[in-house]
Write an enzyme that holds these catalytic residues in place. Sequence first.
Site, PDB file in Angstrom:
ATOM      1  N   CYS A 108      12.906   0.439  27.365  1.00 44.88           N
ATOM      2  CA  CYS A 108      13.650  -0.425  28.277  1.00 44.88           C
ATOM      3  C   CYS A 108      14.952  -0.914  27.650  1.00 44.88           C
ATOM      4  O   CYS A 108      15.930  -1.189  28.359  1.00 44.88           O
ATOM      5  CB  CYS A 108      12.794  -1.618  28.678  1.00 44.88           C
ATOM      6  SG  CYS A 108      11.381  -1.167  29.705  1.00 44.88           S
ATOM      7  N   LEU A 123     -26.596 -15.650  25.292  1.00 44.13           N
ATOM      8  CA  LEU A 123     -25.429 -14.856  24.935  1.00 44.13           C
ATOM      9  C   LEU A 123     -24.194 -15.741  24.793  1.00 44.13           C
ATOM     10  O   LEU A 123     -23.380 -15.530  23.890  1.00 44.13           O
ATOM     11  CB  LEU A 123     -25.172 -13.768  25.981  1.00 44.13           C
ATOM     12  CG  LEU A 123     -23.939 -12.880  25.747  1.00 44.13           C
ATOM     13  CD1 LEU A 123     -23.983 -12.221  24.374  1.00 44.13           C
ATOM     14  CD2 LEU A 123     -23.812 -11.825  26.843  1.00 44.13           C
ATOM     15  N   SER A 132     -30.709 -21.318  39.194  1.00 42.68           N
ATOM     16  CA  SER A 132     -29.327 -21.778  39.024  1.00 42.68           C
ATOM     17  C   SER A 132     -28.447 -21.559  40.250  1.00 42.68           C
ATOM     18  O   SER A 132     -27.286 -21.963  40.253  1.00 42.68           O
ATOM     19  CB  SER A 132     -28.683 -21.071  37.825  1.00 42.68           C
ATOM     20  OG  SER A 132     -28.627 -19.676  38.046  1.00 42.68           O
ATOM     21  N   HIS A 154       8.719  -0.536  33.921  1.00 44.66           N
ATOM     22  CA  HIS A 154       8.637  -1.881  33.363  1.00 44.66           C
ATOM     23  C   HIS A 154       9.603  -2.808  34.100  1.00 44.66           C
ATOM     24  O   HIS A 154      10.399  -2.387  34.946  1.00 44.66           O
ATOM     25  CB  HIS A 154       8.940  -1.848  31.872  1.00 44.66           C
ATOM     26  CG  HIS A 154       7.882  -1.185  31.050  1.00 44.66           C
ATOM     27  ND1 HIS A 154       7.925  -1.126  29.673  1.00 44.66           N
ATOM     28  CD2 HIS A 154       6.752  -0.541  31.408  1.00 44.66           C
ATOM     29  CE1 HIS A 154       6.868  -0.480  29.224  1.00 44.66           C
ATOM     30  NE2 HIS A 154       6.138  -0.118  30.256  1.00 44.66           N
ATOM     31  N   LEU A 177     -21.102  -8.689  39.865  1.00 48.64           N
ATOM     32  CA  LEU A 177     -20.009  -8.968  38.926  1.00 48.64           C
ATOM     33  C   LEU A 177     -18.736  -8.202  39.280  1.00 48.64           C
ATOM     34  O   LEU A 177     -17.986  -7.782  38.400  1.00 48.64           O
ATOM     35  CB  LEU A 177     -20.433  -8.666  37.477  1.00 48.64           C
ATOM     36  CG  LEU A 177     -21.454  -9.632  36.868  1.00 48.64           C
ATOM     37  CD1 LEU A 177     -21.680  -9.293  35.409  1.00 48.64           C
ATOM     38  CD2 LEU A 177     -21.020 -11.082  37.015  1.00 48.64           C
ATOM     39  N   GLU A 186      12.319  -4.529  33.300  1.00 47.26           N
ATOM     40  CA  GLU A 186      13.767  -4.336  33.189  1.00 47.26           C
ATOM     41  C   GLU A 186      14.238  -3.202  34.088  1.00 47.26           C
ATOM     42  O   GLU A 186      15.267  -3.317  34.769  1.00 47.26           O
ATOM     43  CB  GLU A 186      14.149  -4.047  31.734  1.00 47.26           C
ATOM     44  CG  GLU A 186      13.796  -5.161  30.756  1.00 47.26           C
ATOM     45  CD  GLU A 186      12.415  -5.007  30.146  1.00 47.26           C
ATOM     46  OE1 GLU A 186      12.221  -5.471  29.017  1.00 47.26           O
ATOM     47  OE2 GLU A 186      11.524  -4.405  30.804  1.00 47.26           O
ATOM     48  N   ALA A 226     -28.991 -24.451  34.489  1.00 41.74           N
ATOM     49  CA  ALA A 226     -30.151 -24.007  35.259  1.00 41.74           C
ATOM     50  C   ALA A 226     -31.301 -24.997  35.062  1.00 41.74           C
ATOM     51  O   ALA A 226     -31.317 -25.774  34.095  1.00 41.74           O
ATOM     52  CB  ALA A 226     -30.586 -22.608  34.831  1.00 41.74           C
TER      53      ALA A 226
END
Length: 378
Positions: free
Chosen positions: A93, A304, A177, A56, A213, A58, A171
Amino acid sequence: MNTGLVVDDERWMREALRLAESVMYITAPNPRVACLVVRGEHLLASGATQRAGGPHAEVMALRQAAEQDIDVSGATVYVTLEPCSHFGRTPPCVDALIAARPARVVIAMSDPNPLVGGRGIAKLQAAGIAVTAGVCAHEALAVNPGFVARMARKTPWVWLKLAASLDGRIALPDGQSQWITGPAARADGHHWRARSCVVLTGAGTVLADNPQLNVRHVETARPPFKAIVDTRFEVDENARIFDGIPTWVFTCASKPEKASRLAAKNAQVVQLPPAGQRVDLQAMMRWLGEHDINEVHVEAGSRLSGALLQAQCVDELLLYMAPVLLGDGIGMARIDALQSLAQAQRFEFLDTKNVAPDIRIRARHIDHWNALLHVLRL
């Protein structure tokens, strides 16, 4: 109040937050945290949280100081999140900080993790270390909204990316689109994919556009998972989205043989109960929260997008707007007509950015943001 001290605290904390942003793409499911060790006007050491299971912030800062034979006792430590006080993948930490004996620790915001929740601050104070908390807390929350959301409400922070014309069309009437916005806007969008834990779309988008994607314009050692909302489990098994990166398919249908074939492509089918005629989107978000997902980036069609908005699942809008008028066409989101303005979801503008020739507009759901502030008592 020592105003000079306050100004210095804010200056150093903002530097720490900039360092935290440098690990934007790698720490999930852990938060993005940075730590500075300062004496007077001099930065002695710094560090940021590494990939999950790694050290981490620290520990990274104290390790750097030790490597340079720097004594940090009596110094001031700036950390963007309350030091952890429990054993997780790494030791606490707060124990490392106590052993280093700083005079003071300045913290941006408390840790909403119920395993920490003020215990780190209390342990520092019990060891005789002065603690100042709440410095640049709003800015610190903006770096880690997903981690706080997952801890506080058990669901991830969700932003909805839209690319639209000036008259709000994504679109033409026939669905065409590609491309309304330009290359710079599309490249900018990959930063938001990269910082997310999951890139989410719908089966309709996979069928119409066959997108990958994935992240192509940003270097990242931790590519986000992918997810598809596919109520009837109709997605093409040979779609480009199934490229080996872990992918979830959320559906209401049971097709074991198809699910088995997709498993060979590193895709997991998650069967959820329906809500009306489609996957229960709120149940999906709870499932994602249970699986350590902090942030979700949505790129989907108007159906969606509208369903996520109506289910109160969207926390932020990421709108790329092109300087073009398309006239009649498909709107950004299909939302049922409201009976009154009082029913409208309210967002607040965060910023605008030129991504020539387009602009990017960010807007945050006011109530959702205020709920996180309330959890942190800000």
